[in-house]
Every structure is written in structure tokens, then in C-alpha cells.
Write a protein that holds these residues in place. Structure first.
Motif, PDB file in Angstrom:
ATOM      1  N   PRO A   1       0.813  -1.222   0.000  1.00 56.95           N
ATOM      2  CA  PRO A   1       0.000   0.000   0.000  1.00 56.95           C
ATOM      3  C   PRO A   1       0.848   1.275   0.000  1.00 56.95           C
ATOM      4  O   PRO A   1       0.414   2.303  -0.525  1.00 56.95           O
ATOM      5  N   LEU A   2       2.048   1.196   0.574  1.00 57.99           N
ATOM      6  CA  LEU A   2       2.937   2.353   0.571  1.00 57.99           C
ATOM      7  C   LEU A   2       3.563   2.545  -0.807  1.00 57.99           C
ATOM      8  O   LEU A   2       3.714   3.675  -1.278  1.00 57.99           O
ATOM      9  N   THR A   3       3.948   1.463  -1.446  1.00 59.17           N
ATOM     10  CA  THR A   3       4.542   1.593  -2.784  1.00 59.17           C
ATOM     11  C   THR A   3       3.510   2.070  -3.799  1.00 59.17           C
ATOM     12  O   THR A   3       3.866   2.703  -4.786  1.00 59.17           O
ATOM     13  N   PHE A   4       2.243   1.770  -3.569  1.00 56.37           N
ATOM     14  CA  PHE A   4       1.185   2.167  -4.499  1.00 56.37           C
ATOM     15  C   PHE A   4       0.501   3.473  -4.088  1.00 56.37           C
ATOM     16  O   PHE A   4      -0.331   3.984  -4.833  1.00 56.37           O
ATOM     17  N   ASN A   5       0.863   3.999  -2.907  1.00 57.92           N
ATOM     18  CA  ASN A   5       0.211   5.207  -2.402  1.00 57.92           C
ATOM     19  C   ASN A   5      -1.308   5.032  -2.353  1.00 57.92           C
ATOM     20  O   ASN A   5      -2.081   5.876  -2.804  1.00 57.92           O
ATOM     21  N   VAL A   6      -1.728   3.902  -1.790  1.00 59.21           N
ATOM     22  CA  VAL A   6      -3.145   3.583  -1.638  1.00 59.21           C
ATOM     23  C   VAL A   6      -3.472   3.541  -0.149  1.00 59.21           C
ATOM     24  O   VAL A   6      -2.764   2.877   0.615  1.00 59.21           O
ATOM     25  N   PRO A   7      -4.520   4.232   0.308  1.00 58.73           N
ATOM     26  CA  PRO A   7      -4.882   4.196   1.723  1.00 58.73           C
ATOM     27  C   PRO A   7      -5.153   2.772   2.194  1.00 58.73           C
ATOM     28  O   PRO A   7      -5.747   1.966   1.466  1.00 58.73           O
TER      29      PRO A   7
END
Length: 847
Positions: free
Chosen positions: A470-476
């Protein structure tokens, strides 16, 4: 001294027979072989090790074995970017082949605690995966695969009969055909018939980018978890269909080494990997040692290499209930090279890899029940304070869609939400968010993908220390310690297509939120549409209702185009790129800028040039190439640095410098081009060159040496290694009004960093759209000393230079082709870079 003398004699012995290596050099002489099965030498017309086998020859031989042997079936599991087939040979006895699907389904039940308890492992075959040469210029493995396949097809006797009865062997003869063929062509082209063993010879020094990587210069050995490339995607489908008990990963290392097999450094093993995994690896290692001793080879273990990053071929199996085994053979690079240990020949390296293959199979047979029981126990349910991970709800459905794809490729179950959820004060809408429960077979892989970790037993890492998806994709996302009500399990994952709202002959608007919005924009530019960017927000009337549009909204002017054709084009782009297009019949807005405002900036079509060649980091360059070529469909000119002085730079409006050494670049030519309106995008350590040459306004911070007192000499590598930032995730504050932040909605962004270049604060208050927070480390390892240096320092700096711009991206926004969350920063630099003005009145200029 005796040790090295024996090694030297071994090397010399192999070299003297290189021109006529006998089959007996490779194969056990205690075994007879079926004469109906051709040896590699009989099929190729030369012995393995005399030349480097090309991929077409390898494929042809494997097909011949499958045709002649009832022990082998062959499947093509994928095609490379260059359309080379990837093969998987399934090898077992004919009786098992006749019952193969039942064997497979029963084996996979080991991963399901609800079914595994009743399985009788004493009567089940073990499954062994043999994987050769994910790095194309590490050829001893993939050349040894021919010997392995022949041995398994042709060997006769009670030993092989027992092995094939008690094991199903999956043999992947070449994981990286494009890189492997590139390397084979190089060394075969430069081989002398009178062998030259001088390490300075061209044969041993392949041209940039070398054969290590795939077509796009990406390291496939870092792609097992994120599966962004066809080689990995096809392999993962087969891997999870079988869930092998042992996975071998055959590599090469520096020519002056010997032979390494795992276990590696125990303290650098990921905490999700059980200690028993290390013990079983060591037990298997005793079989390797015994067989290598027989042929007089030297080796070592429990040093250098680790099992932390789960994206590697020898580590990914460890989080899937298997035993991953890394083999590292000293590389001859070509055919015979002088080394610190004497003459190292190609046949010798191939024999070691083949020997390690046989020792693996002997261990698998002897430890069969132990390995099967280990897998069953690995998947037994354990308690965890985290019950589920909920993710999604962002303004970009495309990134969330690709996350689901990756989870499915890792055999992870994903569910819809049964209702809208609010968790940790964040809203997750039912129609745009998903839940991954921990109560499933792949719970450890789920943890490996989602967890954040900043505390470690060891401070040295062979690879990156953080990769939370989720951090690599910038997804909450949220870790939920309470059970989340599950909706429907996802069996399919259709692309989130966009739509066209209304029809007009005036203008359409679309937001910059979608990951693939740049692809839609570039196609519109290519077709001659005039497009503009909103530098200020606006509220326009859409379908009779007011609708707000943010910074970076794109306006498409229709007046010079057929309205019907435009509407049909936008319908196609909406479906393909996940973009919503909004028809506007008037340029007068209810608030914010009007359509004819000067704050709607005319966009220029990107015409990028990237310098490549010797001195340039090929991985970083390949990531840019892959992003633009595969995903965004923007043509990228890649020119060798040696030809730069002859290039007509007026053809290009953007120059991309990835990590590399640019000291030979004629800076005056670059400066003049920027002054004339060009945009320079410099990444990671290319910024040091740009600053030194006066193109960028950044100033690097000085890193102080450790002066805390004397330390043991033997521990120097540990102390120095602890200061290395091998790869971690950090948080920056983002100026959402800046062109480089168009399309982002959150005021913070997670970025990847794998270096220790830190920048001083700048004077221009508008020139740093991204600044590290005061507690920037989100996941991974960074020393305390370096973390102090990075706090509140710029992550991106922009400055004017004449009519042009210099954009300094201190970190790599395209890392390993899976860092989707920051790809937009790079693409914004490409599409909006010319619109950036550093300082309202021209501050921040180098002029």
C-alpha cells in the motif's frame, strides 16, 4: 596453501579438456543411460561448456527430450517481451504422470489446514522446482539445465526409479531468456579458438547494459513478489499451482570466489520465516557438501547472503512453506578466465551447478516426508492481533486495481467490503475498497506484503528492507484488529473503465487522478488536439450540475475537430485508461478560472531523450523505458552518451538523466539547451553532477565520518554497512498546488530511497514541492545518524535556467517498475515540467 594448490590443479585439469569435455566429466559413472535419449552433445553437435547454449537450441533440446521420454511433459508458461518461450518441464515416472492432476491437488491440500490433517505424507511425492539463471549473464546454471534434464530423462537404475517415483520435479531451464541470449551471443562472438583467459579480454567484459536483466533492463530476481513482467507472471501461475517443497535458484558471483550455498546469515532472515526453515536448509546443505567434496570443489555457507527481501527467487519460497536455496557459483563470465584461485573454466562452473542439482534431488528424496510435514505445519493457523487489511478508497482506481492483480498472482484471497467502513478515521467505500483477511492459507504472504517494519535484528541487508505494497502504491490502507465483514470474494478483477459524461462541440475536461491519464493525454496530443492544464481550481457546469475540478485538470478543445469522432475517441480512451471525460458547453464557470483563462496553461507534447550507455545505471534507465513504453505509450529516444556531442538537441524538449556518472557530458551544450527552453529531469545521484556543473540550485549535505573511537578491524564491514541505506520507505510533505503534485490528493506521499545523498534547505520558498517530514522513516532501516540528516530536507527541487527548467528528483520514483505511487511524480515532470516557475518573480533561477 594446499587448498589453493588443489583448486588450481582442478581448474587446470578442467581447462585442458575443455575442447573435448567428455560426458563422464559431468555425469555419475555409476549410472547407465538410455541410448535412445540423445545427450546434449549428440543433439547440439558440441559439448555443454564448449560454447554457451543459445535459447533456441535449449528450447529445441527440451522439446526433443519431452518427445522421446515418457518421464517428461513440457509446457510453455509465458513469452518474454522479445517473444522467447519460457518452458517448464514436469519430470516424474510414467505412473505419476498418469495420476498427475490428482497428485497436484492432493499436494496443494497441504496448504489448507481444513484438509491437510488427514493427508498421509508418507505416501505423497515431494515437489522440487529447479530454477536456472534468472540473471542472463550468470550462465552456468542455464547450461547445467541441459545436463539435469538429460540425466532425469535418460538415467537408469534403482536410484533414479526411486527418485522419480517419490518426487515430481519441475524444471525451468532458463528464467531469463532475453538476457541469457544477449549474453550468450556476446561471449560466443568474442571467443577465440585459441582460448584467451586474460580477464581484460573483451570476452569477459560485456557491453552495456549486459545480459543480467530482461528486455527492459529489469532484474527479474527482484520481481517474484510484485510480478510486473511476463516472465514472473507466468512463473507464479505455475508455482502456486504446485506449491513446491524445495526451490533452487542458480546464480553466479564474482570470478574470484568459489561456490556458495545456503543457509546464509541467519540474523538477516525475515522474522516471518520459521527457524526450522534455516535448519532444514542446513540439513539439505550437508548433501551439497558431500557431493561437492567428491569432485574436489571448494565452497562456503552462512556468509554474505541473506533471506530477508521476499521478492527474490531464493527467499520467496520461504514465505510460502517451501525451502528456497540460493547457489552462487564463481563466474568464468566467458569460457576460461584467470582468477585469484587459478584458471576458472566454464565447464567447471557448469559441473558445480549440475552437482548441486543432483545433491538437491538426493536431499529431496531422503527428506521427503520431513519436507511435506514442514509445509503442512507452516500453514497451520496461528493467532495474530491483525485480523484483516482494508485498502482502497483513493481517487485513482487503477492503482487499486493493479494491487488486486498482484495479490491474486500471489494466490491471496481478496474480498469486497459488505458495506462502507470507517476505520482509523478513514472512510473506505464499498464500491472502491477491498479487504484481505488474515484467516487464509496465504496469511504470511499477506503479512509480508502489507506490514510496516522499522526494528531489525541485524542492520545489514543484501537487498531492500521495506516493500509494503500500500505504501509503494500510495493507496490508503488500515490494519484492522477487529474482524471486518466480508462481501463477495473476488474471482475476477475487471479494469475500472471510465466513461464520457455528455457530448459537446466545445470542450471536455478530465482529471489527472487516474494512473493512466498521461496515456490518454499523450494520445490526444498525438492526434493534434489542443490541450491545456488548469493551474487553479474551477467549478464547471457538467450535465446541468456544478462540479469541482482540482489543480491539474486537463481541458480538451474540440472546435478544430469533428465532435462525433471526438466523442467516439474519448469513449475508447475512457474504457482503456480508466478516465472520466466531462462535456462542457460553455467556458464560463460558476467559480474559479474560466476556460479561456491564462491559468489554463497550453501543454506541449513530450519529446523525451534519455542518455544511456557506459556509466549509466541500466536498472534505473530500464524502469523509465518500461514505464513510458509499456504503460504510457510515449516514444522514448535512448541515445548513448558517446553520441551526445553529435545530437541535435532541438528535436527534444526533455532530457532525462537517471543515476549514473555524467562527468564526460559536455555541460555547455546541456546548459545552452536548457536556457533555450529544455527541461532537465535529474534523478538520484545524477543531481550531484547537475549541482556541481551549476545547472541545479541544490547543495549536498556533508556526511561526517564516525569518530567515536577505535573499533575492531574485523568488524569494519559491519560498522560501515550499518550506515548504508539499502532501500527503505520515507514520507514527504507534498505541495498539492505544484505541477509535480497534480493528481495527488493527500498532503503526504511515501517515497523510496536507497542512497545517502541529502540536500540542504533551499532559499526559494516555492522550489521544493516535496520535503521530508520531521519523522520521515515509515518502513525499513536507516541509521540514526542518517535519519537526522534527512529530516525536513528537500526531496524534490525545481529551478529555472534561462527559459528552461531543472527538476531534481532526489529519489527514484520508478523503482523496480512496481513503485506505482510515485510514477506520477516522474510523469508530471515529463508533461508539466515546462510550466513550473520557481518563485513568483523568478526566484530560484540560476541566471
Amino acid at each position: 596453501m594446499k587448498k589453493y594448490l588443489l583448486l588450481l590443479l582442478t581448474f587446470i585439469g578442467t581447462f585442458t579438456i575443455q575442447a573435448q569435455v567428455a560426458d563422464s566429466y559431468y555425469f555419475p559413472n555409476s549410472v547407465t543411460y538410455d541410448p535412445a535419449i540423445p545427450t546434449p552433445q549428440q543433439f547440439l553437435g558440441y559439448q555443454v561448456g564448449e560454447w554457451h547454449v543459445t535459447h533456441d537450441q535449449r528450447v529445441a533440446y527440451m522439446k526433443k527430450l519431452a518427445e522421446l521420454s515418457d518421464r517428461i511433459t513440457l509446457a510453455e508458461y509465458a513469452r518474454t517481451y522479445e517473444q522467447r518461450p519460457l518452458l517448464l518441464l514436469t519430470i516424474t515416472n510414467p505412473a505419476n504422470h498418469a495420476n498427475l492432476e490428482n497428485i497436484r491437488t492432493e499436494h496443494v491440500k497441504l496448504t489448507d489446514p481444513s484438509q491437510s490433517a488427514g493427508l498421509k505424507t508418507a505416501s505423497m511425492p515431494a515437489v522440487v522446482w529447479l530454477g536456472y539463471s534468472v540473471h542472463g549473464n550468470e550462465p552456468s546454471g542455464t547450461n547445467a539445465s541441459l545436463l539435469s534434464a538429460y540425466y532425469l530423462a535418460a538415467a537408469q537404475g534403482a536410484g533414479i526409479d526411486s527418485l522419480l517415483r517419490e518426487c515430481v520435479i519441475l524444471l525451468d531451464p532458463c528464467i531469463n531468456p532475453d538476457g541469457g541470449n544477449r549474453f550468450a551471443s556476446w561471449v560466443n562472438t568474442h571467443k577465440s579458438i585459441t582460448q584467451v583467459s586474460d580477464p581484460a579480454a573483451r570476452e569477459y567484459n560485456e557491453a552495456w547494459p549486459g545480459g543480467r536483466t530482461n528486455h527492459y533492463w529489469v532484474d527479474l530476481n527482484r520481481d517474484w513478489l510484485y510480478t510486473q513482467h511476463p516472465e514472473s507472471q507466468g512463473r507464479m501461475e505455475k508455482y502456486h499451482a504446485w506449491k513446491p517443497n524445495i526451490v533452487t535458484d542458480h546464480h553466479e558471483m564474482g570470478s574470484n570466489s568459489t561456490f556458495f550455498f545456503q543457509p546464509g546469515v541467519a540474523s538477516r532472515t525475515h522474522p516471518l520465516t520459521p527457524r526450522l526453515n534455516i535448519d532444514l536448509t542446513a540439513k539439505i546443505g550437508a548433501y551439497h557438501a558431500a557431493e561437492l567434496d567428491k569432485i574436489g570443489s571448494y565452497y562456503y555457507t552462512q556468509e554474505n547472503y541473506d533471506d530477508f527481501y521476499y521478492g527474490k527467487g531464493s527467499t520467496y519460497p520461504d514465505v510460502n512453506g517451501s525451502i528456497g536455496i540460493l547457489f552462487e557459483q564463481a563466474s568464468s563470465r566467458g569460457h576460461a578466465q584467470e582468477t585469484n584461485n587459478g584458471l576458472l573454466t566454464f565447464p567447471f562452473t557448469v559441473r558445480n551447478q549440475f552437482t548441486a542439482t543432483l545433491s538437491t534431488l538426493r536431499a529431496a528424496r531422503a527428506m521427503r516426508v520431513e519436507l511435506l510435514d514442514y509445509m503442512r505445519d507452516f500453514y497451520k493457523t496461528t493467532s495474530d492481533p491483525v485480523k484483516a487489511y482494508v485498502f482502497g478508497g483513493s481517487n485513482d482506481r487503477a492503482r487499486t486495481w493493479e494491487m488486486v492483480n498482484i495479490l491474486h498472482r500471489n494466490d491471496i484471497s481478496v474480498y469486497e467490503l459488505s458495506k462502507d467502513e470507517t476505520l482509523d478515521n478513514r472512510k473506505f467505500p464499498k464500491d472502491n475498497a477491498f479487504v484481505v483477511p488474515l484467516d487464509q492459507a496465504q496469511r504470511k504472504v499477506v503479512k509480508a506484503i502489507f506490514e510496516k517494519r522499522t526494528e531489525f535484528e541485524d542492520s545489514l541487508f543484501y537487498d531492500i528492507s521495506a516493500w509494503a505494497m500500500p505504501l509503494t502504491f500510495n493507496v490508503p490502507y488500515v490494519e484492522s484488529k477487529a474482524n471486518v465483514s466480508l462481501g463477495k470474494k473476488l474471482t475476477e478483477n475487471p479494469f475500472p473503465a471510465g466513461k464520457v459524461i455528455g457530448k459537446t462541440n466545445y470542450s471536455y475536461l478530465f482529471e489527472w487522478d487516474s494512473y493512466f491519464a498521461p496515456r490518454a493525454l499523450y494520445e490526444l496530443q498525438k492526434l493534434g488536439y489542443r490541450v491545456k492544464t488548469a493551474a487553479q481550481p474551477l467549478t464547471a457546469t457538467i450535465d446541468g450540475k456544478p462540479r469541482e475540478f482540482d489543480y491539474g485538470t486537463i481541458q480538451i478543445q474540440v472546435r478544430d475537430h469533428n465532435p462525433d469522432s471526438t466523442y467516439q475517441l474519448l469513449q475508447r480512451l475512457a474504457a482503456r485508461d480508466g478516465v472520466d471525460f466531462y462535456a462542457a458547453s460553455t467556458g464560463l464557470t460558476s467559480s474559479g478560472i474560466d476556460f479561456g483563462s491564462e491559468n489554463f496553461k497550453t501543454m506541449r507534447q513530450p519529446k523525451p531523450l534519455m542518455l544511456v550507455g557506459s556509466g549509466v545505471n541500466s536498472n534505473d534507465a530500464g524502469e523509465v523505458w518500461h514505464l513510458l513504453d509499456q504503460r504510457i505509450k510515449v516514444p522514448l529516444t535512448m541515445a548513448d552518451m558517446g553520441s551526445f556531442s553529435r545530437l541535435d538537441l532541438s528535436v527534444y524538449n526533455t532530457l532525462i538523466l537517471v543515476s549514473g556518472n555524467y562527468n564526460a557530458l559536455p555541460v555547455d551544450k546541456v546548459r545552452d539547451w536548457i536556457r533555450a527552453g529544455g527541461v532537465l529531469i535529474a534523478m538520484t545521484d545524477a543531481n550531484e553532477w547537475a549541482a556541481e556543473k551549476g545547472l541545479s540550485t541544490i547543495k549536498m549535505k556533508t556526511i561526517a565520518n564516525d569518530t567515536t573511537g577505535p573499533k575492531p578491524y574485523a568488524l569494519a564491514n559491519l560498522y560501515q554497512g550499518a550506515q548504508v541505506t539499502g532501500g527503505a520507505i520515507f514520507q514527504v510533505k507534498l505541495d498539492l498546488t505544484h505541477p509535480l503534485a497534480y493528481g495527488y490528493k493527500e498532503p503526504t506521499l511515501n517515497v523510496f530511497r536507497d542512497h545517502n545523498n541529502f540536500v540542504q534547505s533551499i532559499k526559494d520558498p516555492y522550489g521544493a514541492p516535496a520535503i521530508y517530514t520531521d519523522r520521515p522513516l515509515v518502513s525499513g532501516y536507516m541509521s540514526t545518524q542518517n535519519e537526522k540528516l534527512i529530516r525536513n530536507s528537500p526531496a524534490i527541487v525545481c529551478n529555472n535556467l534561462g527559459s528552461g527548467k531543472v527538476i531534481a528528483l532526489l529519489d527514484n520514483p520508478n523503482f523496480r517498475a512496481f513503485w506505482y505511487g510515485t510514477n506520477k511524480v516522474f510523469l508530471n515532470a515529463l508533461f508539466f515540467g515546462s510550466q513550473i516557475s520557481s518563485g513568483r518573480f523568478g526566484g530560484g533561477s540560476q541566471e
